[in-house]
Motif scaffolding. Structure first.
Motif, PDB file in Angstrom:
ATOM      1  N   ALA A   1       0.594  -1.455   0.426  1.00 45.22           N
ATOM      2  CA  ALA A   1       0.170   0.421  -0.374  1.00 45.22           C
ATOM      3  C   ALA A   1       0.843   1.684   0.525  1.00 45.22           C
ATOM      4  O   ALA A   1       2.054   1.138   0.933  1.00 45.22           O
ATOM      5  CB  ALA A   1      -0.952  -0.260   1.018  1.00 45.22           C
ATOM      6  N   SER A   2       0.668   2.167  -1.094  1.00 52.67           N
ATOM      7  CA  SER A   2       1.409   3.444  -1.385  1.00 52.67           C
ATOM      8  C   SER A   2       0.788   4.428  -0.530  1.00 52.67           C
ATOM      9  O   SER A   2      -0.522   4.676  -0.740  1.00 52.67           O
ATOM     10  CB  SER A   2       1.935   3.671  -2.496  1.00 52.67           C
ATOM     11  N   PRO A   3       1.188   5.319   0.369  1.00 55.44           N
ATOM     12  CA  PRO A   3       0.339   6.306   0.682  1.00 55.44           C
ATOM     13  C   PRO A   3       0.177   7.759  -0.463  1.00 55.44           C
ATOM     14  O   PRO A   3       0.653   7.402  -1.324  1.00 55.44           O
ATOM     15  CB  PRO A   3       1.892   7.672   1.358  1.00 55.44           C
ATOM     16  N   THR A   4      -0.769   8.103  -0.261  1.00 54.59           N
ATOM     17  CA  THR A   4      -1.553   9.318  -1.469  1.00 54.59           C
ATOM     18  C   THR A   4      -2.259  10.497  -0.289  1.00 54.59           C
ATOM     19  O   THR A   4      -2.850  10.541   0.982  1.00 54.59           O
ATOM     20  CB  THR A   4      -2.880   8.430  -1.609  1.00 54.59           C
ATOM     21  N   GLU A   5      -2.378  11.153  -1.303  1.00 59.53           N
ATOM     22  CA  GLU A   5      -3.184  12.586  -0.564  1.00 59.53           C
ATOM     23  C   GLU A   5      -4.262  12.131  -0.321  1.00 59.53           C
ATOM     24  O   GLU A   5      -5.163  12.696   0.925  1.00 59.53           O
ATOM     25  CB  GLU A   5      -3.193  13.760  -1.305  1.00 59.53           C
ATOM     26  N   GLU A   6      -5.237  11.293  -1.094  1.00 53.44           N
ATOM     27  CA  GLU A   6      -6.036  10.524  -0.288  1.00 53.44           C
ATOM     28  C   GLU A   6      -6.216  10.557   0.993  1.00 53.44           C
ATOM     29  O   GLU A   6      -6.803  10.464   2.025  1.00 53.44           O
ATOM     30  CB  GLU A   6      -7.058  10.029  -1.441  1.00 53.44           C
ATOM     31  N   LEU A   7      -5.324   9.064   1.157  1.00 54.68           N
ATOM     32  CA  LEU A   7      -5.322   8.090   2.245  1.00 54.68           C
ATOM     33  C   LEU A   7      -4.482   9.346   3.650  1.00 54.68           C
ATOM     34  O   LEU A   7      -5.406   9.522   4.497  1.00 54.68           O
ATOM     35  CB  LEU A   7      -4.330   6.842   2.376  1.00 54.68           C
TER      36      LEU A   7
ATOM     37  N   ALA B   1       0.647   3.609   5.942  1.00 58.87           N
ATOM     38  CA  ALA B   1       1.638   3.777   7.474  1.00 58.87           C
ATOM     39  C   ALA B   1       2.282   3.110   7.667  1.00 58.87           C
ATOM     40  O   ALA B   1       3.662   3.156   8.074  1.00 58.87           O
ATOM     41  CB  ALA B   1       0.765   4.415   8.675  1.00 58.87           C
ATOM     42  N   LYS B   2       2.512   1.459   8.188  1.00 59.50           N
ATOM     43  CA  LYS B   2       3.621   0.721   7.984  1.00 59.50           C
ATOM     44  C   LYS B   2       4.652   0.649   7.158  1.00 59.50           C
ATOM     45  O   LYS B   2       5.804   0.607   7.498  1.00 59.50           O
ATOM     46  CB  LYS B   2       2.769  -0.928   7.751  1.00 59.50           C
ATOM     47  N   ARG B   3       4.149   1.257   6.024  1.00 62.09           N
ATOM     48  CA  ARG B   3       5.428   1.308   5.115  1.00 62.09           C
ATOM     49  C   ARG B   3       6.080   2.526   4.936  1.00 62.09           C
ATOM     50  O   ARG B   3       7.197   1.821   4.780  1.00 62.09           O
ATOM     51  CB  ARG B   3       4.143   0.952   3.247  1.00 62.09           C
ATOM     52  N   CYS B   4       5.331   3.291   4.948  1.00 62.94           N
ATOM     53  CA  CYS B   4       6.196   4.520   5.679  1.00 62.94           C
ATOM     54  C   CYS B   4       6.889   3.863   6.910  1.00 62.94           C
ATOM     55  O   CYS B   4       8.233   5.575   6.588  1.00 62.94           O
ATOM     56  CB  CYS B   4       5.853   5.886   5.405  1.00 62.94           C
TER      57      CYS B   4
ATOM     58  N   ALA C   1       8.782  10.075  17.471  1.00 59.93           N
ATOM     59  CA  ALA C   1       8.814  11.179  15.925  1.00 59.93           C
ATOM     60  C   ALA C   1       8.413  10.220  14.746  1.00 59.93           C
ATOM     61  O   ALA C   1       7.817  10.968  14.158  1.00 59.93           O
ATOM     62  CB  ALA C   1      10.099  12.026  16.023  1.00 59.93           C
ATOM     63  N   ARG C   2       8.910   9.130  14.633  1.00 60.15           N
ATOM     64  CA  ARG C   2       9.068   8.399  13.456  1.00 60.15           C
ATOM     65  C   ARG C   2       8.197   8.090  13.535  1.00 60.15           C
ATOM     66  O   ARG C   2       7.184   7.888  12.325  1.00 60.15           O
ATOM     67  CB  ARG C   2      10.316   7.374  13.898  1.00 60.15           C
ATOM     68  N   LEU C   3       7.191   7.221  14.526  1.00 58.81           N
ATOM     69  CA  LEU C   3       6.019   6.739  13.970  1.00 58.81           C
ATOM     70  C   LEU C   3       4.886   7.505  14.127  1.00 58.81           C
ATOM     71  O   LEU C   3       4.069   7.743  13.333  1.00 58.81           O
ATOM     72  CB  LEU C   3       5.405   6.611  15.119  1.00 58.81           C
ATOM     73  N   LEU C   4       4.812   9.335  14.333  1.00 60.70           N
ATOM     74  CA  LEU C   4       3.899   9.955  14.758  1.00 60.70           C
ATOM     75  C   LEU C   4       4.108  10.552  12.584  1.00 60.70           C
ATOM     76  O   LEU C   4       3.483  10.736  11.864  1.00 60.70           O
ATOM     77  CB  LEU C   4       4.763  11.668  15.138  1.00 60.70           C
ATOM     78  N   ALA C   5       5.404  10.530  11.851  1.00 64.79           N
ATOM     79  CA  ALA C   5       5.784  10.856  11.103  1.00 64.79           C
ATOM     80  C   ALA C   5       4.706  10.290   9.843  1.00 64.79           C
ATOM     81  O   ALA C   5       4.592   9.976   8.960  1.00 64.79           O
ATOM     82  CB  ALA C   5       7.268  11.035  10.974  1.00 64.79           C
ATOM     83  N   ALA C   6       5.575   8.539  10.034  1.00 59.39           N
ATOM     84  CA  ALA C   6       4.538   7.406   9.476  1.00 59.39           C
ATOM     85  C   ALA C   6       2.955   7.763   9.209  1.00 59.39           C
ATOM     86  O   ALA C   6       2.708   7.507   8.561  1.00 59.39           O
ATOM     87  CB  ALA C   6       5.222   6.141  10.174  1.00 59.39           C
ATOM     88  N   SER C   7       2.489   7.941  10.767  1.00 62.93           N
ATOM     89  CA  SER C   7       1.082   7.832  11.335  1.00 62.93           C
ATOM     90  C   SER C   7       0.549   8.830  10.094  1.00 62.93           C
ATOM     91  O   SER C   7      -0.991   9.079   9.700  1.00 62.93           O
ATOM     92  CB  SER C   7       0.251   7.848  12.902  1.00 62.93           C
TER      93      SER C   7
END
Length: 541
Positions: free
Chosen positions: A227-233, A466-469, A509-515
């Motif tokens: 799963a890739s991050p998108t603006e919609e997600l 988010a996991k992928r990020c 901070a890393r978790l927050l960035a990923a989320s």
């Protein structure tokens, strides 16, 4: 042309194997690869063609299929320690002997003598229904069904399934493409396509039970979620936090945000600029270091409903969001009697609660724990869970040795009191419910306001993205300088702050960035992380 291959393979896979054998008689050693390539081309390049193969699962058990039917088994590899099985690759009249074909051959088909070069090995392993696979994920994988009924028989080898007494399918798997089989390991999730038979568990034993056996034509290991991050997600994060908060956590949005951070985590290895921290008066330097830091997090929700018999609402919410999820209702009886770690007994690997696929989330509830005594097994089980939390490794016990294997399990603990009765956790998040929503912590599934199908699918895609990020979050150079200066200021104001506190905040901070579906810790994210952690600490007694 492909559709003709598809029809032939589904209707009579044995015939297709024989026809391939007649075309490639001159190269028996490479023939298993030829078979795997052919059936992979037919079935594994498209989800639509894959779903044309009937599924082997609890709703379509082995006894509902005709002998030598083509089936697909989406399974977890549980045991790879079985000895290879010998088979005669070539029979009389140019007949193929592999894939269980020789079992049905009359005596006239067997050669009176044979070339030992025709004696080959097949890899044997045991596979089971994926433990913790949620209903919606199963429905995604099983788009087509056929007339079958739930199994009325007890599955063979029930001790090889991690969850005691849970419905499941257990199958002896035989793979003839040995090179491809070498990469398979315990807890891998694999889709096997093969010919289903019933055979002796141990062909060399005088009295060995008959078990379902799958002669694999091709297989595919489940890849890391793509799963890739998108603006919609990225826009659904706040909405997801609000839904979890209102439906499962008594309106506590802070606790819901920490939960989303936890669900964004995965075991990752980073070469950080925070590896080694030098602390000298009025300075702090964060230097590169060649070692790696493994990040794995766990936190606790402090629940106010002691000894509540029902499943928490959070169980149902997480089941709707995650593809692999299990609730483990801890009690002294369960800890003292059941197994959490795999153990080999009489050369047979028995499973345990923690032998689950990477990426599984475990909800450990302590509200069923009453006063009593932990025996040695219970203590060992607690140690196993703690090892997963701390190091993301799981120990497998064998008669004369023990080996630890890497895993990736998100653990969430629900407990009463100030902290968990059993575990040292990474975060403690006291639950602060709103008076109007305090009764929703244990409401049944049919009272949950579930989002529509589209929104729910978006929530699931968001968590996967988010996991992928998380695996690729970096710290910008500007942010690194800011963190160093900020850390020095904090130590000047409070000398009790240590390097461990800094590492803790970096994890947040890393978790927050990923989320937030970001790839970088910015100054804004760092400052937000500090505020979020400060709000959590204010709740602590």
């Amino acid at each position: 042309m492909v559709s003709a291959f598809l029809i032939d393979a589904i209707n009579d896979p044995t015939k297709v194997v024989q026809e391939l054998y007649e075309e490639h008689t001159g190269d028996i050693d490479q023939f298993p690869t030829v078979v795997a390539r052919h059936f992979s081309d037919v079935f594994l390049h498209s989800d639509d063609t894959l779903r044309e193969v009937l599924p082997l699962d609890v709703n379509h058990p082995p006894e509902s299929f005709a002998h030598r039917s083509l089936v697909r088994f989406h399974a977890m590899v549980q045991d790879t320690s079985s000895s290879p099985e010998m088979y005669l690759a070539s029979l009389n009249k140019n007949k193929c002997g592999g894939w269980g074909i020789s079992q049905n051959m009359p005596a006239s088909e067997w050669p009176s003598s044979f070339d030992y070069c025709d004696l080959k090995e097949a890899t044997a392993l045991w596979a089971v229904t994926v433990p913790g696979q949620t209903d919606w994920r199963t429905e995604e994988l099983t788009a087509r069904s056929h007339c079958g009924s739930s199994s009325s028989q007890s599955p063979p080898q029930p001790h090889k399934y991690p969850v005691p007494n849970a419905p499941h399918i257990g199958v002896q798997v035989k793979i003839y493409d040995n090179e491809a089989a070498q990469s398979l390991k315990a807890t891998d999730i694999v889709t096997f396509i093969g010919i289903l038979t019933s055979e002796s568990l141990d062909s060399e034993a005088v009295s060995s039970p008959m078990v379902p056996s799958l002669h694999v034509l091709c297989h595919k290991v489940q890849s890391i979620d793509d799963a890739s991050p998108t603006e919609e997600l990225a826009t659904v994060r706040d909405d997801l936090i609000k839904w979890i908060s209102d439906e499962a956590l008594g309106g506590d949005e802070v606790a819901a945000q920490w939960l989303v951070l936890e669900l964004s985590a995965k075991v990752s290895v980073f070469s950080l600029s925070i590896k080694r921290i030098r602390l000298i008066p009025d300075t702090a330097t964060l230097e590169p270091h060649p070692s790696y830091l493994r990040l794995s997090l766990c936190h606790v929700f402090l629940h106010p409903h002691h000894h509540h018999p029902a499943l928490p609402t959070l169980h149902h919410v997480l089941s709707d969001l995650l593809p692999q999820y299990l609730t483990v209702p801890l009690s002294l009886d369960l800890l003292n009697k059941e197994s959490f770690s795999p153990e080999s007994k009489d050369e047979d690997l028995h499973s345990g609660y923690l032998q689950v696929p990477q990426g599984t989330t475990l909800l450990l509830t302590e509200n069923g724990v009453q006063e009593g005594k932990l025996v040695e097994k219970g203590i060992m089980n607690i140690r196993a869970v703690q090892e997963v939390m701390d190091a993301q490794t799981l120990e497998y016990s064998f008669p004369f040795s023990k080996f630890s294997f890497p895993t990736d399990i998100v653990t969430i603990v629900l407990c009463d009191g100030r902290k968990s009765a059993f575990f040292q956790t990474g975060f403690i998040v006291p639950l602060k419910t709103k008076p109007s929503l305090k009764d929703n912590l244990y409401k049944p599934r049919d009272q949950i306001r579930t989002p529509d199908t589209v929104k729910l699918a978006t929530y699931r895609s968001f968590l996967a993205a988010a996991k992928r990020c998380f695996g690729s979050v970096q710290v910008a150079e500007e942010t690194s300088r800011h963190i160093q200066e900020d850390f020095v200021r904090q130590r000047q104001e409070d000398p009790s702050i240590t390097a461990d506190d800094l590492i803790h905040l970096m994890k947040v901070a890393r978790l927050l960035a990923a989320s937030m579906l970001g790839r970088e810790v910015t100054v804004d994210i760092w400052e937000t992380s500090k505020k979020l952690d400060a709000s959590r600490r204010k709740r602590l007694p």
